[in-house]
Design a protein around this motif. Structure first.
Motif, short mmCIF file in Angstrom:
data_model
loop_
_atom_site.label_atom_id
_atom_site.label_comp_id
_atom_site.label_asym_id
_atom_site.label_seq_id
_atom_site.Cartn_x
_atom_site.Cartn_y
_atom_site.Cartn_z
N ARG A 94 0.84 -1.21 0.00
CA ARG A 94 0.00 0.00 0.00
C ARG A 94 0.87 1.26 0.00
O ARG A 94 0.60 2.21 -0.75
CB ARG A 94 -0.95 -0.01 1.20
CG ARG A 94 -2.11 -0.96 1.03
CD ARG A 94 -3.15 -0.77 2.12
NE ARG A 94 -2.75 -1.36 3.38
CZ ARG A 94 -3.05 -2.61 3.76
NH1 ARG A 94 -3.76 -3.39 2.97
NH2 ARG A 94 -2.66 -3.07 4.92
N CYS A 115 2.35 1.77 -3.44
CA CYS A 115 1.37 2.31 -4.40
C CYS A 115 1.20 3.81 -4.22
O CYS A 115 1.09 4.55 -5.20
CB CYS A 115 0.02 1.60 -4.25
SG CYS A 115 0.02 -0.08 -4.87
N ASN A 145 -6.24 6.18 -8.67
CA ASN A 145 -7.23 6.59 -9.68
C ASN A 145 -7.49 8.09 -9.53
O ASN A 145 -6.86 8.76 -8.71
CB ASN A 145 -8.50 5.74 -9.59
CG ASN A 145 -9.24 5.92 -8.29
OD1 ASN A 145 -8.93 6.78 -7.47
ND2 ASN A 145 -10.24 5.09 -8.08
N PRO A 153 -4.90 0.75 -5.29
CA PRO A 153 -5.48 -0.59 -5.44
C PRO A 153 -5.68 -1.25 -4.08
O PRO A 153 -4.95 -0.99 -3.12
CB PRO A 153 -4.43 -1.34 -6.27
CG PRO A 153 -3.68 -0.28 -6.99
CD PRO A 153 -3.66 0.90 -6.06
N SER A 154 -6.67 -2.14 -4.00
CA SER A 154 -6.97 -2.84 -2.74
C SER A 154 -6.18 -4.13 -2.65
O SER A 154 -6.11 -4.90 -3.61
CB SER A 154 -8.46 -3.19 -2.68
OG SER A 154 -9.23 -2.02 -2.68
N LEU A 204 -3.95 -8.12 -5.76
CA LEU A 204 -4.46 -6.76 -5.72
C LEU A 204 -5.68 -6.62 -6.63
O LEU A 204 -5.74 -7.26 -7.68
CB LEU A 204 -3.40 -5.77 -6.21
CG LEU A 204 -2.15 -5.57 -5.37
CD1 LEU A 204 -1.21 -4.61 -6.07
CD2 LEU A 204 -2.49 -5.06 -4.00
N TRP A 205 -6.59 -5.75 -6.24
CA TRP A 205 -7.73 -5.40 -7.08
C TRP A 205 -7.51 -3.95 -7.50
O TRP A 205 -7.54 -3.04 -6.67
CB TRP A 205 -9.04 -5.52 -6.31
CG TRP A 205 -10.22 -5.21 -7.18
CD1 TRP A 205 -10.90 -4.03 -7.24
CD2 TRP A 205 -10.83 -6.07 -8.13
NE1 TRP A 205 -11.90 -4.10 -8.16
CE2 TRP A 205 -11.88 -5.36 -8.73
CE3 TRP A 205 -10.61 -7.38 -8.53
CZ2 TRP A 205 -12.70 -5.91 -9.70
CZ3 TRP A 205 -11.42 -7.92 -9.50
CH2 TRP A 205 -12.45 -7.19 -10.08
N CYS A 206 -7.28 -3.75 -8.79
CA CYS A 206 -7.07 -2.39 -9.31
C CYS A 206 -8.42 -1.71 -9.46
O CYS A 206 -9.30 -2.22 -10.15
CB CYS A 206 -6.36 -2.44 -10.67
SG CYS A 206 -4.65 -2.93 -10.54
N ARG A 207 -8.58 -0.59 -8.82
CA ARG A 207 -9.81 0.18 -8.96
C ARG A 207 -9.87 0.77 -10.36
O ARG A 207 -8.85 0.87 -11.04
CB ARG A 207 -9.84 1.30 -7.93
CG ARG A 207 -9.80 0.80 -6.51
CD ARG A 207 -9.63 1.99 -5.56
NE ARG A 207 -9.33 1.55 -4.22
CZ ARG A 207 -10.24 1.34 -3.29
NH1 ARG A 207 -11.51 1.49 -3.57
NH2 ARG A 207 -9.88 0.96 -2.08
N THR A 258 -6.82 2.51 -12.46
CA THR A 258 -5.48 1.97 -12.24
C THR A 258 -5.34 0.67 -13.02
O THR A 258 -6.33 -0.02 -13.26
CB THR A 258 -5.20 1.72 -10.74
OG1 THR A 258 -6.20 0.83 -10.23
CG2 THR A 258 -5.23 3.00 -9.95
N THR A 259 -4.12 0.36 -13.41
CA THR A 259 -3.90 -0.82 -14.25
C THR A 259 -2.68 -1.61 -13.79
O THR A 259 -1.84 -1.11 -13.04
CB THR A 259 -3.65 -0.41 -15.72
OG1 THR A 259 -2.43 0.35 -15.79
CG2 THR A 259 -4.80 0.41 -16.28
N ALA A 273 -8.56 -6.35 -13.85
CA ALA A 273 -8.48 -5.61 -12.59
C ALA A 273 -7.79 -6.40 -11.49
O ALA A 273 -7.37 -5.84 -10.48
CB ALA A 273 -9.88 -5.21 -12.13
#
Length: 194
Positions: free
Chosen positions: A94, A97, A104, A110-111, A126-129, A132-133, A163
């Motif tokens: 985190r 990032c 974003n 990202p989560s 990770l889950w990209c909101r 974000t890529t 994502a």
């Protein structure tokens, strides 16, 4: 190549000037720090309850037995150390990032969905909101490596869900090379390492 790097740095500077980082809300902070909160709040509460119910000598004996078990049994020690590394790595990813400006337009990073220990380090999902890529994460591999105090970081996008991103935090190159095929690449995306 130099032109691309210059444009990337210019974009990162513009992004930093335009997009303020969003402060996480209290529920998000509680989720991020859940293990530390349980340790600081939950452990004393459970200890006091157990002492009132069973007495201090029994509680101290059980706690000492647990500590000795973790110290003396290699599998238990490895599991506890792996869990500590996973909690640490999630925090560092985190932070990485944030430092790499992988955010974003709302300033959200990202989560971190899941972190698991592997023989060579940690594996982070990770889950990209939206906004974000995986490509942004790939460009930030060096920053993430430094943030995680690792040897290397390898980013792999999910083959079907863009994502969803896999980040391998590599601490031991030899263990990674000796491990099963695909543990450090997108091929091993579905395999749980531990």
């Amino acid at each position: 190549s130099d032109d691309k790097d210059a444009r990337r740095q210019m974009f990162a500077g513009q992004k930093a000037a335009i997009i303020p980082l969003a402060r996480p809300g209290p529920l998000t902070l509680a989720w991020w720090w859940r293990y530390e909160i349980m340790l600081v709040v939950g452990l004393p509460v459970v200890t006091l309850w157990a002492a009132a119910r069973f007495g201090w000598p029994r509680v101290i004996a059980v706690m000492l037995a647990l500590v000795l078990l973790v110290i003396s049994v290699p599998v238990a020690r490895r599991e506890v150390w792996g869990w500590i590394r996973c909690v640490y790595t999630a925090h560092r990813i985190r932070s990485g990032c944030v430092e790499a400006l992988i955010v974003n337009r709302r300033g959200r990073i990202p989560s971190v969905l899941w972190t698991s220990a592997t023989p060579y380090g940690e594996r982070v999902w990770l889950w990209c909101r939206a906004g974000t890529t995986a490509t942004e994460l790939e460009r930030a591999e060096e920053i993430l490596t430094v943030c995680c105090l690792a040897t290397a970081v390898q980013v792999s996008a999910h083959p079907r869900y863009p994502a969803l991103v896999l980040v391998d935090v590599i601490r031991d190159e030899k263990a990674r090379a000796d491990g099963p095929a695909g543990t450090g690449s997108g091929e091993g995306y579905y395999r749980r390492s531990s």
